[in-house]
Design an enzyme around this catalytic site. Sequence first.
Site, PDB file in Angstrom:
ATOM      1  N   GLU A   1      -2.007  -5.427  -3.311  1.00 49.43           N
ATOM      2  CA  GLU A   1      -0.926  -4.708  -2.508  1.00 49.43           C
ATOM      3  C   GLU A   1      -0.043  -5.746  -1.830  1.00 49.43           C
ATOM      4  O   GLU A   1       1.312  -5.433  -1.697  1.00 49.43           O
ATOM      5  CB  GLU A   1      -1.648  -4.179  -1.370  1.00 49.43           C
ATOM      6  CG  GLU A   1      -2.594  -2.833  -1.753  1.00 49.43           C
ATOM      7  CD  GLU A   1      -3.430  -2.378  -0.737  1.00 49.43           C
ATOM      8  OE1 GLU A   1      -3.783  -1.088  -0.875  1.00 49.43           O
ATOM      9  OE2 GLU A   1      -3.636  -2.932   0.301  1.00 49.43           O
TER      10      GLU A   1
ATOM     11  N   ASP B   1       0.663  -1.254  -0.053  1.00 49.32           N
ATOM     12  CA  ASP B   1      -0.204  -0.049  -0.065  1.00 49.32           C
ATOM     13  C   ASP B   1       0.676   1.283   0.192  1.00 49.32           C
ATOM     14  O   ASP B   1       0.721   2.264  -0.706  1.00 49.32           O
ATOM     15  CB  ASP B   1      -0.891   0.025   1.244  1.00 49.32           C
ATOM     16  CG  ASP B   1      -1.767   1.326   1.162  1.00 49.32           C
ATOM     17  OD1 ASP B   1      -2.622   1.489   0.406  1.00 49.32           O
ATOM     18  OD2 ASP B   1      -1.958   1.820   2.524  1.00 49.32           O
TER      19      ASP B   1
END
Length: 181
Positions: free
Chosen positions: A77, A5
Amino acid sequence: EFLGDAVLELAVADHLFHEFPGRDEGQLTEYRRILVGGKLLAMKAKELGLDQTIFLSPQEEESGGRSKRSILSDAYEALLGAIYIDGGMKPATAFIEKFHLSDRDEQLTSISHVNFKGRLLELLQSRGSRPTYRVIDVSGPDHNKRFDIAVYIGENEIGRGLGESKKSAEQNAARAALESI
């Protein structure tokens, strides 16, 4: 996932900063929101086939976990985090530039990223009122619900929308309201 992320946020912010030097911070922030949002991450995960390779519990499998946006975006992610751990920022950025941002312009101009609720709120506030949203109906099984939501000014309905979540139904209601206004 946590690292992925952060790596994605940084790589996209850096890309946008250099690609759009004349844009103001608000516009760049909106572009970044679109390009790191769960909807796009889930789409990219599917493009890579992550939906077919993730391990799920039998319960999650049964409830349609392979198509859940949150699971797919988390998997994407996690992949970005793994690339970063294995090789550092340079290969992670190269992957993001080549794969994630390959259709950047298309993503940035897609109507599916427009925040209709925000636009409706701004318009109505400029006219001295605020919209309210009400659930009209909820149908379908728990893993595949369908929401019918209406948006009002006072007691007057100004738009209605359907969606697989309250959020998407509210967006569709706001879009309908903007079109009618």
